[in-house]
Design a protein around this motif. Sequence first.
Motif, PDB file in Angstrom:
ATOM      1  N   LYS A 182       0.837  -1.206   0.000  1.00 47.80           N
ATOM      2  CA  LYS A 182       0.000   0.000   0.000  1.00 47.80           C
ATOM      3  C   LYS A 182       0.872   1.256   0.000  1.00 47.80           C
ATOM      4  O   LYS A 182       0.671   2.177  -0.808  1.00 47.80           O
ATOM      5  CB  LYS A 182      -0.915  -0.005   1.221  1.00 47.80           C
ATOM      6  N   GLU A 186       1.165   3.798  -3.217  1.00 48.93           N
ATOM      7  CA  GLU A 186       0.628   5.153  -3.000  1.00 48.93           C
ATOM      8  C   GLU A 186       1.666   6.218  -3.341  1.00 48.93           C
ATOM      9  O   GLU A 186       1.315   7.323  -3.773  1.00 48.93           O
ATOM     10  CB  GLU A 186       0.163   5.317  -1.554  1.00 48.93           C
ATOM     11  N   TYR A 244      -7.466  -0.475  -3.085  1.00 47.44           N
ATOM     12  CA  TYR A 244      -7.211   0.959  -2.906  1.00 47.44           C
ATOM     13  C   TYR A 244      -7.231   1.737  -4.220  1.00 47.44           C
ATOM     14  O   TYR A 244      -7.021   2.955  -4.219  1.00 47.44           O
ATOM     15  CB  TYR A 244      -5.862   1.166  -2.208  1.00 47.44           C
ATOM     16  N   LEU A 246      -5.084   1.489  -6.752  1.00 51.22           N
ATOM     17  CA  LEU A 246      -3.720   1.923  -7.047  1.00 51.22           C
ATOM     18  C   LEU A 246      -3.226   1.320  -8.363  1.00 51.22           C
ATOM     19  O   LEU A 246      -3.821   0.379  -8.891  1.00 51.22           O
ATOM     20  CB  LEU A 246      -2.800   1.535  -5.884  1.00 51.22           C
TER      21      LEU A 246
END
Length: 306
Positions: A182, A186, A244, A246
């Motif tokens: 993550k 990000e 998420y 991404l």
Amino acid sequence: MKRIMVTGSNGLLGQKITDLSLLDPEIELIATSVGPNRHPVKSGYTYEELDVLDPIRLDELVAKYHPNAIIHTAAMTNVDACELDHEKCYALNVKSVENLIKVSQNTDIQLIHLSTDFIFDGEDGPYAEDAEPNPLSYYGQTKLESEIILQNSSCNWAILRTIIVYGIVNDMSRTNIVLWAKAALEKGEPINVVNDQWRMPTLAEDLAQCCLLAVKNNAKGVFNASGKDLMSILEIVERVADYYGLDKSLINPISAESLNQAAKRPKKTGFILDKTIKELGYQPHSFEEGIAFMEKQINAINNMKK
């Protein structure tokens, strides 16, 4: 009322056991770890500093509190570090268990020990509890040796084997695969991810719940305690990216061999969970449910820091 002593309470699993114990009026918790207490809540349980390699201090605390159960979460789990430092690995993963056996045998203390999928070679996963171990790394060897020592003792023992534990606490001493993926994605950082190993990642809360279920059911024997979704390491990271939203183009699939890691890893592990679900009432989350559970905690921690 169950009085439970936990070793390694400053770790991810240890803190999650503390969290669940605080919600359960039938548990009196004695949390123990090396150094000051890192859990953000300081009341509702007892904290004592303990190095499990110090048998005198261990004897002292067991004599003081007379726990019904000891949950042994303290261990050296960095697989490559274990390969490079056999002495430290053996002390933390085997000697600690010998110390705990000495204070638990000939009493009614239940000793619950955490073990790993790395006791297997990964040639025939997913594994049932009675599958034949064949560790590929020194870490796996020490965890298997600790299991054998415990099984041959006169203790009231249970072994919980788990796989890739993930989760979040306020004061993290080390990261895990979900948080690592993550954070990197990000930031827009390209990451290399192994595409030829398969695992069943485990939400820390699920494993903590299983530890407490083992105490409440006075479990004896070996139990598998992992997540329920079997996937490649690559798929784990891709599913984090999907959750998420991404950029998956940053994920570069590679073979495990190309990493040149100090310790060899099993190819495909995973566990058959039927026994633990039936006998202990274990109910693990799906991987996406686990990420969602963790995300609520990340947001809560971030709000606290504002």
